[in-house]
Enzyme design. Structure first.
Site, short mmCIF file in Angstrom:
data_model
loop_
_atom_site.label_atom_id
_atom_site.label_comp_id
_atom_site.label_asym_id
_atom_site.label_seq_id
_atom_site.Cartn_x
_atom_site.Cartn_y
_atom_site.Cartn_z
N ASP A 6 0.86 -1.18 0.00
CA ASP A 6 0.00 0.00 0.00
C ASP A 6 0.89 1.23 0.00
OD1 ASP A 6 -2.31 1.67 0.33
OD2 ASP A 6 -1.88 1.81 2.47
N SER A 7 0.28 2.38 -0.23
CA SER A 7 1.03 3.63 -0.19
C SER A 7 1.53 3.93 1.23
CB SER A 7 0.14 4.77 -0.66
OG SER A 7 -1.02 4.82 0.15
N TYR A 38 -0.33 8.59 -2.16
CA TYR A 38 -0.39 8.37 -3.60
C TYR A 38 -1.61 9.08 -4.21
CZ TYR A 38 2.94 4.36 -3.43
OH TYR A 38 4.03 3.54 -3.29
N CYS A 69 -3.91 -0.87 -2.03
CA CYS A 69 -4.20 0.55 -2.20
C CYS A 69 -5.24 0.77 -3.32
CB CYS A 69 -2.90 1.26 -2.56
SG CYS A 69 -3.05 3.01 -2.84
N ASN A 70 -6.30 1.49 -3.01
CA ASN A 70 -7.32 1.77 -4.02
C ASN A 70 -6.78 2.65 -5.14
OD1 ASN A 70 -10.49 1.20 -3.43
ND2 ASN A 70 -9.26 1.07 -1.59
N THR A 71 -5.89 3.57 -4.78
CA THR A 71 -5.33 4.46 -5.81
C THR A 71 -4.50 3.64 -6.79
OG1 THR A 71 -5.31 6.27 -4.22
CG2 THR A 71 -3.91 6.52 -6.16
N GLU A 148 -4.71 9.08 9.77
CA GLU A 148 -3.31 8.94 10.15
C GLU A 148 -2.97 9.67 11.43
OE1 GLU A 148 -0.93 9.42 6.63
OE2 GLU A 148 -1.58 7.42 6.00
N CYS A 180 -11.13 3.39 -0.34
CA CYS A 180 -9.82 3.83 0.14
C CYS A 180 -9.44 2.97 1.34
CB CYS A 180 -9.88 5.31 0.53
SG CYS A 180 -8.38 5.92 1.30
N HIS A 182 -8.03 3.59 4.03
CA HIS A 182 -8.18 4.15 5.38
C HIS A 182 -9.62 4.16 5.88
CE1 HIS A 182 -4.20 5.42 4.35
NE2 HIS A 182 -4.03 6.10 5.47
N1 DGL Z 1 -3.89 3.97 0.10
C1 DGL Z 1 -4.59 5.07 -0.53
C2 DGL Z 1 -5.87 4.55 -1.17
O1 DGL Z 1 -6.40 3.54 -0.80
C3 DGL Z 1 -4.91 6.18 0.46
C4 DGL Z 1 -3.70 6.93 0.93
C5 DGL Z 1 -2.97 7.66 -0.18
O2 DGL Z 1 -3.49 8.63 -0.75
O3 DGL Z 1 -1.86 7.23 -0.50
O4 DGL Z 1 -6.36 5.18 -2.08
#
Ligand code: DGL
Length: 261
Positions: A6-7, A38, A69-71, A148, A180, A182
């Site tokens: 993940d990011s 990210y 990570c969704n991004t 966070e 996402c 989080h």
């Molecule tokens: N892990 C990212 C997501 O799920 C969220 C945190 C980020 O922006 O890196 O999109």
């Protein structure tokens, strides 16, 4: 071993779900805490990071990779699949499938980072299954930093959630995808603000179920995975806050290993 990246440390929500679905499987996690977030970066940059993260986990011995990570899942999963010939899981498809199944009215909302929402990937995937579906997305950039900071129960966080969800509420969505890593940590608050009649789909649970189903039907891959309950947690930067959030997410003692990519 199952490699998950993940990011940052938000992807530990996916680790938690996979540990619940597949107890005992060895897991190695990489959180790119030095380069997070990210969600506000360009697709090209995120693709580059995703390729490096995958390569790192493969070098550590991963036999399957989960892009928590969704991004990354939204903008980089095709590039990762083009470059590596291994079983690869992203979080968008499982959440989409689950949302379509659960939605009676086919009015579906999505919340995520700016990059995820801009990619339009959830909408594309939902419409590929149900072209008649109505899909509404809302970027919620303030939620990642609030999680966070550990502000999970603060009234300010609840107020911001309410404001972000308002445009989805007026569209009378019956299903909401938490797009996402989080957001599962804010699930109770999100459920309360969107209303109890709306099904809230947690992409971390959806992907864990997908991995489990895959391993049940692909025993040749399952046999490659070690199952000694091992867990290694690598990050590209260590701070006290990351350690605190990681411990709170997994609800267990953890040891962060620093690695420079
Ligand atoms: N892990 C990212 C997501 O799920 C969220 C945190 C980020 O922006 O890196 O999109």
């Amino acid at each position: 071993m199952i490699g998950i990246f993940d990011s940052g440390i938000g992807g530990l929500t996916v680790v938690k779900s996979i540990m619940e679905q597949l107890p005992g499987y060895d897991i190695t996690y990489f959180g790119d805490t030095a380069r997070t977030p990210y969600g506000s970066k360009s697709s090209e940059t995120v693709v580059g990071y995703a390729l490096e993260n995958t390569e790192f986990l493969l070098k550590k011995g991963a036999k399957i990779i989960v892009m928590a990570c969704n991004t990354v899942s939204s903008v980089a999963s095709d590039s990762v699949a083009d470059n590596f010939n291994i079983p690869l899981f992203e979080v968008v498809t499982p959440a989409t499938e689950k949302a379509v199944k659960s939605s009676g009215k086919l009015i579906i909302g999505i919340i995520g980072t700016r990059a995820t929402v801009k990619s339009g990937i959830y909408e594309k995937k939902i419409k590929a299954i149900k072209p008649e579906a109505k899909v509404y997305s809302k970027a919620c950039p303030l939620l990642v930093p609030l999680v966070e900071e550990g502000w999970l129960k603060k009234p300010e966080t609840v107020m911001i959630i309410k404001k972000y969800l308002h445009p989805l509420k007026v569209r009378q969505i019956d299903t909401l995808i938490l797009g996402c890593t989080h957001y599962p940590l804010l699930k109770d608050k999100i459920q309360r603000k969107i209303g109890k009649r709306v099904a809230v789909i947690d992409s971390s649970i959806a992907v864990a179920e997908k991995v489990k189903d895959f391993l049940e039907t692909h025993t040749e891959v399952d046999n490659l995975l070690t199952k000694k309950g091992g867990f290694r947690l690598f990050v590209s930067d260590i701070t006290e806050q990351f350690e605190k959030t990681a411990r709170a997410t997994l609800k267990r003692n953890i040891f962060l290993e620093h690695v420079k990519l």
